[in-house]
Every structure is written in structure tokens, then in C-alpha cells.
Design a protein around this motif. Structure first.
Motif, PDB file in Angstrom:
ATOM      1  N   UNK A 134      -3.719   2.080  -4.508  1.00 54.88           N
ATOM      2  CA  UNK A 134      -2.904   2.309  -3.452  1.00 54.88           C
ATOM      3  C   UNK A 134      -1.935   1.113  -3.205  1.00 54.88           C
ATOM      4  N   UNK A 135      -2.445  -0.027  -3.616  1.00 55.13           N
ATOM      5  CA  UNK A 135      -1.531  -1.213  -3.044  1.00 55.13           C
ATOM      6  C   UNK A 135      -0.096  -1.199  -3.263  1.00 55.13           C
ATOM      7  N   UNK A 136       0.177  -0.938  -4.582  1.00 54.75           N
ATOM      8  CA  UNK A 136       1.469  -0.823  -4.932  1.00 54.75           C
ATOM      9  C   UNK A 136       2.272  -0.006  -4.270  1.00 54.75           C
ATOM     10  N   UNK A 137       1.690   1.483  -4.112  1.00 53.41           N
ATOM     11  CA  UNK A 137       2.520   2.562  -3.303  1.00 53.41           C
ATOM     12  C   UNK A 137       2.779   1.938  -1.884  1.00 53.41           C
ATOM     13  N   UNK A 138       1.839   1.429  -1.398  1.00 58.41           N
ATOM     14  CA  UNK A 138       1.859   1.075  -0.142  1.00 58.41           C
ATOM     15  C   UNK A 138       3.002  -0.069   0.082  1.00 58.41           C
ATOM     16  N   UNK A 139       2.958  -1.057  -0.855  1.00 57.23           N
ATOM     17  CA  UNK A 139       4.053  -2.071  -0.763  1.00 57.23           C
ATOM     18  C   UNK A 139       5.409  -1.443  -0.953  1.00 57.23           C
ATOM     19  N   UNK A 140       5.459  -0.613  -1.658  1.00 60.23           N
ATOM     20  CA  UNK A 140       6.852  -0.068  -2.145  1.00 60.23           C
ATOM     21  C   UNK A 140       7.422   1.117  -0.807  1.00 60.23           C
ATOM     22  N   UNK A 141       6.461   1.598  -0.076  1.00 55.83           N
ATOM     23  CA  UNK A 141       6.830   2.808   0.857  1.00 55.83           C
ATOM     24  C   UNK A 141       6.571   2.628   2.278  1.00 55.83           C
ATOM     25  N   UNK A 142       6.019   1.479   2.560  1.00 52.64           N
ATOM     26  CA  UNK A 142       5.270   1.407   4.068  1.00 52.64           C
ATOM     27  C   UNK A 142       6.715   1.138   4.688  1.00 52.64           C
TER      28      UNK A 142
END
Length: 149
Positions: A134-142
Motif C-alpha cells: 500500500x505504501x507506494x499507492x498512498x504516496x502517489x495518491x494521498x
């Protein structure tokens, strides 16, 4: 330089060692800004599937996550930080768009979190370490500031 206005720090956790480190960072950020910490325990795919098939009981899962959430409470209370927690399914067998990253971001929006601290660890294949995905996704879209530890 502008100062951040932080009232709620969200820290998604999965019971891994990296989650403990993320909690420490989240608690310290909350202490510094006079904010609250919310720990979101994200259940991995194998647990979600077992719950959906009835192979394990929700009460058993809650009991298994309780020791981790107690550790969050202890760390927060030690420095005078208010805390809360919840549990979420990190996957869905019916909805393809439900995955750990979307669960974290949806929770951040629902709780109106001002800051997210997400554990980031190498993918080791260990079922409990769901948040590495999830980390990469959260970094990209938060939409809020994110600290990846």
C-alpha cells in the motif's frame, strides 16, 4: 515556510515490525502538533478470505489484533497523545478496487486525517505485512502529507 495544521495523524498498521516503527513516528508527530493518532489495522487477503468463508471468527481476529492496538495505546498514552483505532479489510473478493492502498486513503478521507504515516518495507511474502503493497499507492495518491517509514 508554512506550518502544518495537524489535528489527526492516521497510521495504518498490519502487525509487522515496520508498523511499530510507523506508530512511533505517528505518535511523535501527534505529540509535536497536539494532534490525535488513529491506528488503522489493515487485514491481509488471507484473513479476509478466511473471514468470508467462515474459516475464522471475527472475534478471533479482533483478539489477535488487540495486542498490537494495546501497544499503540501504550505508546500514545506515554507521551500524552489521544488515540483511537479501527480494523479494516485490506482486500475484497467482490470489489476489485478494494486493496490496502485504497482502504488507507478512504479511511484518511472519512476520518479527515491531516497526515498519514505509512510503514514501507520490502515485500517479503509474509502475509501480515500487507502494507508494503500500500505504501507506494498512498504516496502517489494521498491528498494529505505522507511520511513513509
Amino acid at each position: 515556510m508554512t506550518s502544518l495544521d495537524i489535528d489527526l495523524v492516521l497510521v495504518p498498521v498490519d502487525g509487522s515490525e515496520a508498523s511499530h516503527e510507523a506508530v512511533d513516528y505517528a505518535v511523535e508527530i501527534a505529540r509535536e502538533y497536539g494532534a490525535t493518532v488513529h491506528a488503522l489495522y489493515v487485514l491481509d487477503e488471507s484473513v479476509v478470505r478466511a473471514l468470508e468463508t467462515g474459516a475464522i471468527d471475527e472475534d478471533d481476529v479482533a483478539a489477535d489484533t488487540e495486542s498490537f492496538t494495546e501497544s499503540v495505546a501504550e505508546r500514545a498514552e506515554a507521551v500524552g497523545v489521544t488515540h483511537s483505532n479501527s480494523i479494516a479489510y485490506g482486500f475484497s473478493t467482490q470489489v476489485k478496487t478494494v486493496h490496502p492502498g485504497s482502504v488507507v486513503l478512504d479511511t484518511a478521507e472519512e476520518l479527515e486525517a491531516d497526515f498519514v504515516v505509512v510503514p514501507r518495507e520490502p515485500v517479503t511474502g509474509t502475509p501480515g505485512e500487507v502494507l508494503a503493497k500500500a505504501a507506494e499507492y498512498v504516496l502517489l495518491y494521498a491528498s494529505q502529507p505522507v511520511l513513509s517509514v
